[in-house]
Design an enzyme around this catalytic site. Sequence first.
Site, mmCIF file in Angstrom:
data_model
loop_
_atom_site.group_PDB
_atom_site.id
_atom_site.type_symbol
_atom_site.label_atom_id
_atom_site.label_comp_id
_atom_site.label_asym_id
_atom_site.label_seq_id
_atom_site.Cartn_x
_atom_site.Cartn_y
_atom_site.Cartn_z
ATOM 1 N N LYS A 158 32.679 49.659 41.163
ATOM 2 C CA LYS A 158 31.278 49.284 41.283
ATOM 3 C C LYS A 158 30.486 50.278 42.131
ATOM 4 O O LYS A 158 29.352 50.005 42.518
ATOM 5 C CB LYS A 158 31.167 47.876 41.861
ATOM 6 C CG LYS A 158 31.847 46.820 40.996
ATOM 7 C CD LYS A 158 31.695 45.446 41.584
ATOM 8 C CE LYS A 158 32.421 44.403 40.741
ATOM 9 N NZ LYS A 158 32.231 43.043 41.265
ATOM 10 N N PRO A 167 27.170 43.407 40.672
ATOM 11 C CA PRO A 167 27.226 43.821 39.269
ATOM 12 C C PRO A 167 28.657 43.937 38.773
ATOM 13 O O PRO A 167 29.595 44.139 39.543
ATOM 14 C CB PRO A 167 26.544 45.193 39.298
ATOM 15 C CG PRO A 167 26.791 45.703 40.677
ATOM 16 C CD PRO A 167 26.725 44.487 41.559
ATOM 17 N N GLU A 168 28.814 43.788 37.474
ATOM 18 C CA GLU A 168 30.115 43.990 36.845
ATOM 19 C C GLU A 168 30.315 45.492 36.597
ATOM 20 O O GLU A 168 29.363 46.270 36.544
ATOM 21 C CB GLU A 168 30.171 43.232 35.518
ATOM 22 C CG GLU A 168 29.745 41.785 35.598
ATOM 23 C CD GLU A 168 30.825 40.859 36.144
ATOM 24 O OE1 GLU A 168 32.012 41.173 36.017
ATOM 25 O OE2 GLU A 168 30.451 39.810 36.696
#
Length: 284
Positions: A51, A2-3
């Site tokens: 993250k 994920p960003e």
Amino acid sequence: MPEGDSVHRVAARLHAALAGKPLTHADLRVPRFATADLTGHTVLDVTPRGKHLLTRLDGGLTLHSHLRMDGAWYVFAPGQKWRGGPAHEIRAILANADATAVGYRLPVLELLRTADEDRVVGHLGPDLLGPDWDPDRAAANLLADAARPLGEALLDQRNLAGIGNIYKAELCFLAQVTPWTPVGDLPDPPATLPRLAAAAQRLLAANTGDPARPRRRNTTGSRRPGRELFVYGRAHRPCLRCGTPVREAAQEGRPAYWCPRCQPGPAPTPDPAPDPAPDPTPTD
């Protein structure tokens, strides 16, 4: 993976649901912590760090989780049917009187002392969406290995925390270089890199939005469907700026995208798929 903006949104949802309330039920379904009983502990906050997700509880405890590729946290109201996958994929349940947070397929889940958080996030560079954000420090980290390709350097969370493959592609486009361009070969790196780091922070911040309302990530500013990103996921489609077909090739095992006209510089042999006809209206 994920960003950082996605993790920030997850943290905001979890914080809204859990913070300030005692847990009425807690279940950590990983062998190492299966006997840990967090019932009665009050959640103090849920904080994103790059993250990583840090769920802090009273008593000096932190539940550390990382989503990686497949993990997800969902929040459900009392009586609401859980929807996130089969029951055997559940790794964590945190419930209070008003909401239940369920973690599915979490590849990283560990309970540690809050005082020991640096053990799991201390290696990270400045967080693009955190209070420690410092574009000059991020730029210095990137420039420390001037021979390293820019795309690889941007993904290294030790340099700056929060960039994933989507933002890597978009930032290389904005810098007008390929992802394989050595950091030291950027035009005037000491001046360019702080601007690039600041642009990364602005893009991620602009895409955090309302955590309760999912939205399509946008780096171009265009509201036209299919034109939200400059190059990511647009292999063989026209560049939004010049109309040249966007290329795709692997970089460190992940797909990298670039426009060969707008982004001059080193690149591997692109994939052999045929290119479509150029878009007659390539710009917004």
